[in-house]
Design an enzyme around this catalytic site. Structure first.
Site, PDB file in Angstrom:
ATOM      1  N   ASP A   2      15.908   2.532  83.236  1.00 23.30           N
ATOM      2  CA  ASP A   2      16.915   1.720  83.910  1.00 23.30           C
ATOM      3  C   ASP A   2      17.731   1.013  82.842  1.00 23.30           C
ATOM      4  OD1 ASP A   2      15.875   2.517  86.281  1.00 23.30           O
ATOM      5  OD2 ASP A   2      15.035   0.581  86.859  1.00 23.30           O
TER       6      ASP A   2
ATOM      7  N   ASP B   8      15.746   6.446  98.517  1.00 24.65           N
ATOM      8  CA  ASP B   8      14.731   5.390  98.545  1.00 24.65           C
ATOM      9  C   ASP B   8      14.325   5.223 100.004  1.00 24.65           C
ATOM     10  OD1 ASP B   8      15.275   5.020  95.854  1.00 24.65           O
ATOM     11  OD2 ASP B   8      16.596   3.303  96.186  1.00 24.65           O
TER      12      ASP B   8
END
Lengths: 251, 196
Positions: free
Chosen positions: A11, A130
């Site tokens: 990330d 997700d």
């Protein structure tokens, strides 16, 4: 024999690697190019870089970073975060990314999947999903899990597959950051229902979890972040473990 | 060493440029027939769709140029497929350097995903490209179409069925996989190509 892939996920915020636990509490974990090279040397099969910077300035920084990654790294890498339209895809592939991962933008405008596949080919188009399970129902979420969409995981996955996605990156929000294993039942159902590869994400805590994602979950690849970044699992050891467990891996 | 990379309407040329740079050579990306003919090595890379890329090559007369090259030429992925006789993708007549037909993968099992995406082993290598290789090495593939085994097969692999991972005839070399994305193994293939 086609190998199961191990994919560290980095990330990126303002050009630096970070990792959230359950999508909050970010911690620093190193320089993205250096970390990516190190993973590549250790035997990572692919890398995923997710830009979690929201600002326009941050996006420019990320594009420059993609160029530096492409120059330094000799394995495939996917980039995601902040991709809203075809021009973003063009910019990131132009900087040297091999694939792009889209999430919210695809839910907001599913035609984007058709457009990416049509212009650049299915192989560059990873759709990240997700989802969270509540009372047996898997629902897709946006914005790091804050916004429920009302869409069912399996219906949405089939739709993007039909629209030309090349891979599904499925993160279980119930499992992410908890380190108790991947969502193997849901993964296996996706693998059975889809004609494209599925990448398992969310839940890696020990080496056996990767084995289970490949056997019980029938995943084609498994992605993890913090267990790699903080040295809890070393990729060479993981690969030897998986090989001893009878799973085809690249060593 | 002058390395030219064929510039045409295919994606992913940038990663080949980066890979050649990592070997210490600055490649020239060009669609100029003169520049391509003058180069010491020519790389014909890319991702794309067969009929569109062939149309572009013909319009720019690059089909004749590529066929006429005498120096070592390396086709990669769609580059290799375009060097064959014909592709099922868009029912396309290709360059005909290799006398082979490009076919679409037909899944035999539910678990056979198309495109094949990921690392697979190559074996039975017979080409200077694979100098110094172990009997099996992993390389990175992304493709939905394949070239069956034939007289020019220089390495083979297996996905759904055995097929050609690499081809070679005279000065023409080609890989279905992406050496520019195949880690150290891929780097060795590119270095071997430079040293032929």
């Amino acid at each position: 024999m086609l190998a199961k892939r191990i994919i560290p996920c980095l990330d990126i915020k303002d050009g630096q690697t970070v990792k959230g636990t359950n999508f909050v509490n970010l911690r620093q974990a190193g320089d993205p190019v250096e970390l990516g090279s190190a993973y590549s040397k250790q035997g990572a099969d692919e890398l995923v870089y997710l830009d979690i910077t929201a600002s326009h300035e941050g996006r420019k920084t990320f594009t420059e970073l993609v160029g530096r990654i492409a120059a330094a790294i000799n394995i495939p890498f996917t980039v995601g975060g902040g991709i809203n339209e075809l021009a973003d895809v063009d910019r990131l592939l132009g900087a040297g990314a091999d694939k792009v991962s889209i999430n919210s933008a695809a839910i907001r405008r599913p035609e984007l999947v058709d457009e990416i596949a049509g212009k650049f080919g299915s192989q560059v188009c990873v759709v990240a999903i997700d989802a969270r399970e509540t009372d047996g129902n898997w629902e897709c979420y946006l914005n790091g899990g804050r916004v429920a969409t009302g869409r069912n995981l399996f219906d949405w996955a089939r739709e993007v597959c039909d629209r030309g996605a090349g891979e599904i990156l499925f993160t279980s929000m119930n499992h992410d950051g908890v380190k108790c294993g991947f969502a193997n039942e849901a993964l296996a159902r996706l693998a059975d229902e889809l004609t494209i590869p599925v990448i398992a994400s969310g839940g890696a805590g020990e080496m056996a979890h990767f084995r289970d994602a490949f056997t019980d979950g029938k995943a084609d690849a498994a992605l993890a972040a913090s267990v790699f970044h903080f040295g809890e699992i070393a990729i060479p050891e993981l690969k030897h473990y998986l090989q001893a467990e009878g799973i085809s891996v690249r060593i | 060493m002058n390395v030219a990379i064929v510039k045409y309407n295919a994606g992913n040329i940038c990663s080949v440029v980066n890979a050649v740079r990592r070997l210490g050579t600055e490649p020239l990306v060009t669609d100029s027939p003169e520049a391509l003919m003058k180069a010491d090595r020519v790389i014909f890379p890319g991702q794309g769709e067969a009929s569109h890329t062939m149309t572009y090559l013909r319009q720019h007369k690059l089909d004749e140029v590529i066929r006429s090259l005498k120096q070592p030429v390396l086709g990669i992925c769609i580059g290799m497929q375009l060097m064959c006789r014909h592709s099922e993708e868009g029912d396309t007549a290709c360059l005909g350097i290799f006398d082979a037909e490009v076919k679409r993968f037909v899944p035999a099992l539910r678990t056979d995903k198309v495109p094949q995406m990921g690392w697979n082993t190559i074996s039975n290598t017979r080409s200077p490209l694979f100098k110094g290789f172990a009997p099996e090495e992993f390389v990175y593939f992304v493709h939905s179409y394949y070239v069956p085994l034939n007289a020019d097969t220089a390495a083979q692999t297996h996905y759904i069925q055995p097929y050609s991972a690499a081809l070679q005839r005279d000065n023409f070399y080609a890989t279905q996989f992406h050496p520019e994305k195949s880690g150290m193994v891929g780097e060795r293939i590119l270095r071997n190509f430079m040293e032929i």
